[in-house]
Design a protein around this motif. Structure first.
Motif, PDB file in Angstrom:
ATOM      1  N   PHE A 153       5.026  69.086  34.583  1.00 27.42           N
ATOM      2  CA  PHE A 153       6.036  69.299  33.545  1.00 27.42           C
ATOM      3  C   PHE A 153       6.443  70.765  33.485  1.00 27.42           C
ATOM      4  O   PHE A 153       7.620  71.085  33.292  1.00 27.42           O
ATOM      5  CB  PHE A 153       5.529  68.858  32.171  1.00 27.42           C
ATOM      6  CG  PHE A 153       5.287  67.386  32.051  1.00 27.42           C
ATOM      7  CD1 PHE A 153       5.974  66.469  32.824  1.00 27.42           C
ATOM      8  CD2 PHE A 153       4.363  66.902  31.138  1.00 27.42           C
ATOM      9  CE1 PHE A 153       5.744  65.114  32.708  1.00 27.42           C
ATOM     10  CE2 PHE A 153       4.129  65.553  31.007  1.00 27.42           C
ATOM     11  CZ  PHE A 153       4.825  64.655  31.794  1.00 27.42           C
ATOM     12  N   HIS A 154       5.471  71.645  33.662  1.00 27.48           N
ATOM     13  CA  HIS A 154       5.739  73.083  33.635  1.00 27.48           C
ATOM     14  C   HIS A 154       6.680  73.461  34.793  1.00 27.48           C
ATOM     15  O   HIS A 154       7.628  74.225  34.613  1.00 27.48           O
ATOM     16  CB  HIS A 154       4.420  73.840  33.735  1.00 27.48           C
ATOM     17  CG  HIS A 154       4.437  75.191  33.129  1.00 27.48           C
ATOM     18  ND1 HIS A 154       5.041  75.466  31.930  1.00 27.48           N
ATOM     19  CD2 HIS A 154       3.916  76.369  33.544  1.00 27.48           C
ATOM     20  CE1 HIS A 154       4.898  76.729  31.640  1.00 27.48           C
ATOM     21  NE2 HIS A 154       4.215  77.311  32.607  1.00 27.48           N
ATOM     22  N   ARG A 155       6.422  72.916  35.972  1.00 29.25           N
ATOM     23  CA  ARG A 155       7.277  73.193  37.131  1.00 29.25           C
ATOM     24  C   ARG A 155       8.668  72.597  36.945  1.00 29.25           C
ATOM     25  O   ARG A 155       9.665  73.191  37.349  1.00 29.25           O
ATOM     26  CB  ARG A 155       6.648  72.635  38.400  1.00 29.25           C
ATOM     27  CG  ARG A 155       5.578  73.518  38.954  1.00 29.25           C
ATOM     28  CD  ARG A 155       5.156  73.048  40.334  1.00 29.25           C
ATOM     29  NE  ARG A 155       3.716  73.052  40.357  1.00 29.25           N
ATOM     30  CZ  ARG A 155       2.951  72.017  40.638  1.00 29.25           C
ATOM     31  NH1 ARG A 155       3.488  70.879  40.977  1.00 29.25           N
ATOM     32  NH2 ARG A 155       1.651  72.120  40.617  1.00 29.25           N
ATOM     33  N   LEU A 156       8.741  71.407  36.369  1.00 25.74           N
ATOM     34  CA  LEU A 156      10.037  70.766  36.163  1.00 25.74           C
ATOM     35  C   LEU A 156      10.891  71.529  35.149  1.00 25.74           C
ATOM     36  O   LEU A 156      12.118  71.569  35.280  1.00 25.74           O
ATOM     37  CB  LEU A 156       9.858  69.324  35.698  1.00 25.74           C
ATOM     38  CG  LEU A 156       9.351  68.352  36.759  1.00 25.74           C
ATOM     39  CD1 LEU A 156       9.082  66.994  36.147  1.00 25.74           C
ATOM     40  CD2 LEU A 156      10.324  68.243  37.908  1.00 25.74           C
ATOM     41  N   PRO A 209      15.132  75.281  38.407  1.00 23.95           N
ATOM     42  CA  PRO A 209      16.109  76.073  39.157  1.00 23.95           C
ATOM     43  C   PRO A 209      15.590  77.438  39.579  1.00 23.95           C
ATOM     44  O   PRO A 209      15.969  77.944  40.621  1.00 23.95           O
ATOM     45  CB  PRO A 209      17.276  76.236  38.186  1.00 23.95           C
ATOM     46  CG  PRO A 209      17.047  75.282  37.096  1.00 23.95           C
ATOM     47  CD  PRO A 209      15.611  74.948  37.087  1.00 23.95           C
ATOM     48  N   GLU A 210      14.711  78.028  38.804  1.00 24.87           N
ATOM     49  CA  GLU A 210      14.187  79.337  39.171  1.00 24.87           C
ATOM     50  C   GLU A 210      12.911  79.186  39.994  1.00 24.87           C
ATOM     51  O   GLU A 210      12.223  78.195  39.906  1.00 24.87           O
ATOM     52  CB  GLU A 210      13.887  80.205  37.954  1.00 24.87           C
ATOM     53  CG  GLU A 210      13.976  79.535  36.649  1.00 24.87           C
ATOM     54  CD  GLU A 210      13.581  80.420  35.496  1.00 24.87           C
ATOM     55  OE1 GLU A 210      12.441  80.860  35.433  1.00 24.87           O
ATOM     56  OE2 GLU A 210      14.439  80.625  34.648  1.00 24.87           O
ATOM     57  N   ALA A 211      12.631  80.192  40.766  1.00 26.18           N
ATOM     58  CA  ALA A 211      11.402  80.178  41.555  1.00 26.18           C
ATOM     59  C   ALA A 211      10.235  80.492  40.632  1.00 26.18           C
ATOM     60  O   ALA A 211      10.326  81.327  39.748  1.00 26.18           O
ATOM     61  CB  ALA A 211      11.476  81.221  42.665  1.00 26.18           C
ATOM     62  N   SER A 212       9.136  79.781  40.818  1.00 32.61           N
ATOM     63  CA  SER A 212       7.962  80.034  39.989  1.00 32.61           C
ATOM     64  C   SER A 212       7.317  81.354  40.410  1.00 32.61           C
ATOM     65  O   SER A 212       7.420  81.761  41.563  1.00 32.61           O
ATOM     66  CB  SER A 212       6.972  78.880  40.110  1.00 32.61           C
ATOM     67  OG  SER A 212       6.461  78.829  41.404  1.00 32.61           O
ATOM     68  N   PRO A 213       6.617  82.040  39.483  1.00 30.65           N
ATOM     69  CA  PRO A 213       5.995  83.321  39.820  1.00 30.65           C
ATOM     70  C   PRO A 213       4.970  83.191  40.945  1.00 30.65           C
ATOM     71  O   PRO A 213       4.850  84.076  41.782  1.00 30.65           O
ATOM     72  CB  PRO A 213       5.326  83.762  38.527  1.00 30.65           C
ATOM     73  CG  PRO A 213       5.921  82.941  37.454  1.00 30.65           C
ATOM     74  CD  PRO A 213       6.458  81.713  38.093  1.00 30.65           C
ATOM     75  N   ALA A 214       4.241  82.094  40.994  1.00 32.87           N
ATOM     76  CA  ALA A 214       3.238  81.914  42.051  1.00 32.87           C
ATOM     77  C   ALA A 214       3.921  81.801  43.414  1.00 32.87           C
ATOM     78  O   ALA A 214       3.456  82.344  44.407  1.00 32.87           O
ATOM     79  CB  ALA A 214       2.394  80.675  41.774  1.00 32.87           C
ATOM     80  N   ALA A 215       5.047  81.101  43.470  1.00 33.60           N
ATOM     81  CA  ALA A 215       5.745  80.935  44.746  1.00 33.60           C
ATOM     82  C   ALA A 215       6.331  82.256  45.222  1.00 33.60           C
ATOM     83  O   ALA A 215       6.334  82.547  46.421  1.00 33.60           O
ATOM     84  CB  ALA A 215       6.844  79.890  44.606  1.00 33.60           C
ATOM     85  N   THR A 216       6.827  83.095  44.308  1.00 34.01           N
ATOM     86  CA  THR A 216       7.404  84.372  44.734  1.00 34.01           C
ATOM     87  C   THR A 216       6.318  85.307  45.238  1.00 34.01           C
ATOM     88  O   THR A 216       6.550  86.071  46.161  1.00 34.01           O
ATOM     89  CB  THR A 216       8.189  85.026  43.585  1.00 34.01           C
ATOM     90  OG1 THR A 216       7.332  85.160  42.453  1.00 34.01           O
ATOM     91  CG2 THR A 216       9.412  84.204  43.229  1.00 34.01           C
ATOM     92  N   GLY A 268      -2.852  67.926  35.729  1.00 38.18           N
ATOM     93  CA  GLY A 268      -1.830  67.890  36.770  1.00 38.18           C
ATOM     94  C   GLY A 268      -0.462  67.543  36.219  1.00 38.18           C
ATOM     95  O   GLY A 268       0.557  68.083  36.659  1.00 38.18           O
ATOM     96  N   LEU A 269      -0.414  66.618  35.241  1.00 36.56           N
ATOM     97  CA  LEU A 269       0.860  66.269  34.630  1.00 36.56           C
ATOM     98  C   LEU A 269       1.451  67.447  33.853  1.00 36.56           C
ATOM     99  O   LEU A 269       2.660  67.678  33.890  1.00 36.56           O
ATOM    100  CB  LEU A 269       0.691  65.062  33.706  1.00 36.56           C
ATOM    101  CG  LEU A 269       0.537  63.718  34.396  1.00 36.56           C
ATOM    102  CD1 LEU A 269       0.175  62.640  33.385  1.00 36.56           C
ATOM    103  CD2 LEU A 269       1.795  63.345  35.129  1.00 36.56           C
ATOM    104  N   VAL A 270       0.597  68.193  33.169  1.00 35.79           N
ATOM    105  CA  VAL A 270       1.081  69.365  32.439  1.00 35.79           C
ATOM    106  C   VAL A 270       1.654  70.384  33.424  1.00 35.79           C
ATOM    107  O   VAL A 270       2.710  70.972  33.181  1.00 35.79           O
ATOM    108  CB  VAL A 270      -0.043  69.978  31.580  1.00 35.79           C
ATOM    109  CG1 VAL A 270       0.349  71.340  31.034  1.00 35.79           C
ATOM    110  CG2 VAL A 270      -0.397  69.042  30.443  1.00 35.79           C
TER     111      VAL A 270
END
Length: 184
Positions: free
Chosen positions: A162-165, A169-176, A157-159
């Protein structure tokens, strides 16, 4: 990821040098704080701590000498690991968490033994109670072990956090993809 045995050993030696130097600085602080006017003891302790710092500095600056000696024949051996950066970070966080658990449990046990002996000696005094500072150390060691367990068990979960942080500023591929499905 490709690396060599020599590179891995140099990294481990430098990590050991940092830990040795930090331990020496902790010893210096403890010796100076607990000095009772005995200059010979203070000077001897500071000399040993200085020796630790010198060894740590030498190992940091020239880890290749020790790494070459340790890996002699396998110096050019290439290590190829099919492990990505996320998995490596997960392993590092797990090791850090387990290390904190071990530090917390060992501190808890050693300080618990000290408290038992201290309690036996305190029965002769008027209050017979242990000082509150002793209990604070017990709470510290319990919290250290619990935090270490949380880091070790929550490394994945921490990894991800960190990946999301890193991509904040950009939208993550999963969210799009989820947003695109919601629009349809």
């Amino acid at each position: 990821m490709k690396t060599s045995v020599y590179t891995v050993l140099c990294t481990a030696i430098r990590l050991g040098a940092v830990l040795l130097s930090v331990h020496a600085l902790e010893d210096v602080a403890a010796v100076v704080a607990a000095s009772d006017g005995n200059t010979h003891r203070l000077l001897g302790s500071l000399l040993f701590a200085g020796l630790y710092l010198v060894v740590g500095a030498v190992l940091w600056l020239w880890p290749g000498m020790l790494a070459w000696w340790a890996s002699s024949r396998s110096n050019g051996q290439v290590l190829e690991m099919p492990i990505g950066a996320d998995e490596l970070q997960r392993v590092a966080l797990s090791v850090l968490g387990v290390w904190q658990v071990v530090q917390g449990v060992s501190g808890l046990l050693s300080h618990g033994v000290v408290m038992v002996f201290l309690h036996d000696r305190m029965t002769d005094y008027s209050t017979g109670h242990l000082p509150p500072a002793e209990w604070r150390w017990m709470v510290f060691y319990v919290l250290q072990a619990m935090a270490g367990a949380a880091v070790a068990l929550g490394a994945a979960g921490l990894v991800n956090l960190f990946h999301r942080l890193r991509r904040f500023p950009e939208a993550s591929p999963a969210a799009t993809e989820i947003d695109a499905d919601a629009v349809r």
